[in-house]
Design a protein around this motif. Structure first.
Motif, PDB file in Angstrom:
ATOM      1  N   GLU A 145      -7.404  -4.157   5.106  1.00  0.00           N
ATOM      2  CA  GLU A 145      -8.646  -4.203   5.877  1.00  0.00           C
ATOM      3  C   GLU A 145      -9.088  -5.649   6.106  1.00  0.00           C
ATOM      4  O   GLU A 145      -9.544  -5.997   7.200  1.00  0.00           O
ATOM      5  N   ARG A 146      -8.961  -6.481   5.062  1.00  0.00           N
ATOM      6  CA  ARG A 146      -9.383  -7.879   5.192  1.00  0.00           C
ATOM      7  C   ARG A 146      -8.533  -8.611   6.222  1.00  0.00           C
ATOM      8  O   ARG A 146      -9.052  -9.332   7.084  1.00  0.00           O
ATOM      9  N   GLN A 166       0.835  -1.200   0.000  1.00  0.00           N
ATOM     10  CA  GLN A 166       0.000   0.000   0.000  1.00  0.00           C
ATOM     11  C   GLN A 166       0.868   1.247   0.000  1.00  0.00           C
ATOM     12  O   GLN A 166       0.604   2.211  -0.731  1.00  0.00           O
ATOM     13  N   GLY A 202      -3.900   4.407   7.829  1.00  0.00           N
ATOM     14  CA  GLY A 202      -4.279   3.858   6.525  1.00  0.00           C
ATOM     15  C   GLY A 202      -5.091   4.845   5.710  1.00  0.00           C
ATOM     16  O   GLY A 202      -4.894   4.980   4.497  1.00  0.00           O
ATOM     17  N   LYS A 203      -6.025   5.536   6.373  1.00  0.00           N
ATOM     18  CA  LYS A 203      -6.845   6.529   5.671  1.00  0.00           C
ATOM     19  C   LYS A 203      -5.992   7.706   5.198  1.00  0.00           C
ATOM     20  O   LYS A 203      -6.184   8.223   4.090  1.00  0.00           O
ATOM     21  N   GLU A 262      -5.676   2.200  11.633  1.00  0.00           N
ATOM     22  CA  GLU A 262      -6.801   2.527  10.759  1.00  0.00           C
ATOM     23  C   GLU A 262      -6.708   3.976  10.301  1.00  0.00           C
ATOM     24  O   GLU A 262      -6.928   4.288   9.122  1.00  0.00           O
ATOM     25  N   GLN A 270      -6.834  -7.208   8.646  1.00  0.00           N
ATOM     26  CA  GLN A 270      -7.113  -6.627   9.962  1.00  0.00           C
ATOM     27  C   GLN A 270      -8.331  -7.300  10.578  1.00  0.00           C
ATOM     28  O   GLN A 270      -8.346  -7.610  11.776  1.00  0.00           O
ATOM     29  N   GLN A 271      -9.361  -7.558   9.746  1.00  0.00           N
ATOM     30  CA  GLN A 271     -10.564  -8.212  10.246  1.00  0.00           C
ATOM     31  C   GLN A 271     -10.252  -9.642  10.685  1.00  0.00           C
ATOM     32  O   GLN A 271     -10.745 -10.115  11.716  1.00  0.00           O
ATOM     33  N   GLY A 321      -5.106  -1.561   0.022  1.00  0.00           N
ATOM     34  CA  GLY A 321      -5.881  -1.091   1.169  1.00  0.00           C
ATOM     35  C   GLY A 321      -6.964  -2.079   1.557  1.00  0.00           C
ATOM     36  O   GLY A 321      -7.196  -2.324   2.745  1.00  0.00           O
ATOM     37  N   ARG A 322      -7.628  -2.643   0.537  1.00  0.00           N
ATOM     38  CA  ARG A 322      -8.665  -3.651   0.822  1.00  0.00           C
ATOM     39  C   ARG A 322      -8.047  -4.889   1.463  1.00  0.00           C
ATOM     40  O   ARG A 322      -8.641  -5.488   2.364  1.00  0.00           O
ATOM     41  N   GLU A 368      -4.112   6.665   2.137  1.00  0.00           N
ATOM     42  CA  GLU A 368      -4.987   6.669   0.961  1.00  0.00           C
ATOM     43  C   GLU A 368      -5.121   8.086   0.406  1.00  0.00           C
ATOM     44  O   GLU A 368      -5.049   8.306  -0.811  1.00  0.00           O
TER      45      GLU A 368
END
Length: 278
Positions: A191-192, A174, A240-241, A237, A194-195, A187-188, A244
C-alpha cells in the motif's frame, strides 16, 4: 509467486547525455512450490515427506533437515518424521499418513489460489510498467527544447522504475508469507509503495501539463496512458484484499492441520507405529 513491475525509463534527444539503460525484463513468476514452511512457535517439529514428488510439509523450529534428507534417500514414498522429547522418529503407517495428508490439503489448496492471485498481480504490474515506459517515451518527445522539464521527467521515470521493482518484491513477499503478521506487514508495504507510485505519477502528470502548452498532441497521448494506468491499478487493490482474505483462511487451515498432525504423532507413539531414527 514472483511478482515484478517493469520500471519507467524516460529519455530525451534534447539532452546532451546518453539515454538511460533499458529496464531489466521482469522475472517470470515461479511455479508454485509444493513445500510449506510453518512456524508455530511451540511444540516439537515434524515433516510430512513424499520422496517421489519432492514434496515436504514442515512445522516447528527444530526440524532436522539433514536427518530428513537421509531418510529420503533410504525410504520410498511417504513418511512422517517428527521429534518427541528431543528424539527423532519416523512412521510410514498408511492410515496415519492419509490423515495427515488430508489435513494439509486445504492449506495447500489455498496456497495455490494465492499463487494464482500473485500471478495476476504480476501481470497487472508488468502492464503498468509498459504503460510507464510509453509515458516516458511521450514525455521525452514533449520535452524537446525544454531541458529542465525533460530532466525532471527522467528523474521521475527512474523513480517509477525503482518503485515498480520494490512493489514487485513486496507483492511477492505478501503472496509467499506464511504468517498473518508477515502478510500484514507486506500488505502495508504494498500500500505504501502504491501511494508513492501514485504520487510520482501525479508529479509526472504536472510536468506533462506544462509541456502540453506547446505539445498538446503528445500530452493527449500521455493522459490516455495515465488513465489506463489508473484502471490497471484498481484490480491490484482488489487482488490484494482477496490475497489477505485467503491468507487468513490459510492460517486457520494450517493451525487445524497442525493440530491433527500432532494427534497423529501421539497415536503413532502410543501404538508403537513410529520407529526411532538412528
Amino acid at each position: 509467486m514472483i511478482l515484478s513491475l517493469a520500471g519507467i525509463v524516460l529519455g530525451s534527444s534534447a539532452l546532451a547525455v546518453q539515454p538511460p539503460e533499458p529496464p531489466v525484463p521482469p522475472t517470470a513468476p515461479a511455479a508454485p512450490s509444493k513445500k510449506i514452511n510453518i512456524s508455530m512457535g511451540s511444540g516439537d517439529g515434524y515433516a510430512l515427506v513424499d520422496s517421489s514428488e519432492d514434496s515436504v510439509t514442515m512445522a516447528g523450529t527444530d526440524v532436522d533437515g539433514q536427518q530428513i534428507k537421509q531418510l529420503q534417500r533410504s525410504l520410498k514414498g511417504h513418511f512422517l518424521w517428527f521429534r518427541d522429547q528431543g528424539k527423532g522418529y519416523v512412521t510410514q503407517d498408511a492410515a496415519l499418513l492419509t490423515r495427515v495428508r488430508d489435513a494439509w490439503k486445504p492449506s495447500q489448496q489455498l496456497g495455490l489460489e494465492m499463487s494464482g492471485l500473485g500471478k495476476q498481480m504480476s501481470e497487472h504490474g508488468k502492464a503498468m510498467g509498459e504503460m510507464g515506459r510509453k509515458m516516458g517515451a511521450h514525455g521525452a518527445a514533449q520535452a524537446n527544447g525544454v531541458t529542465r522539464d525533460a530532466e525532471q521527467l527522467q528523474t521521475l521515470g527512474r523513480q517509477q522504475q525503482e518503485l515498480g521493482r520494490k512493489m514487485g518484491e513486496a507483492a511477492r513477499r505478501q503472496a509467499q508469507a506464511t504468517t498473518e503478521t508477515a502478510r500484514r506487514a507486506a500488505g502495508r508495504e504494498v500500500e505504501r509503495l502504491q501511494q508513492q507510485i501514485e504520487d510520482a505519477q501525479d508529479a509526472m502528470e504536472e510536468v506533462n501539463d506544462r509541456i502540453a502548452a506547446t505539445q498538446e498532441r503528445e500530452a493527449a497521448k500521455v493522459d490516455a496512458l495515465s488513465r489506463q494506468m489508473d484502471q490497471r491499478g484498481k484490480p491490484m487493490e482488489t487482488l490484494g484484499k482477496e490475497m489477505e482474505a485467503l491468507g487468513r483462511q490459510q492460517e486457520r487451515a494450517s493451525k487445524a492441520a497442525d493440530k491433527t498432525t500432532r494427534q497423529v504423532i501421539a497415536q503413532a507413539l502410543s501404538e508403537g507405529k513410529a520407529k526411532p531414527v538412528r
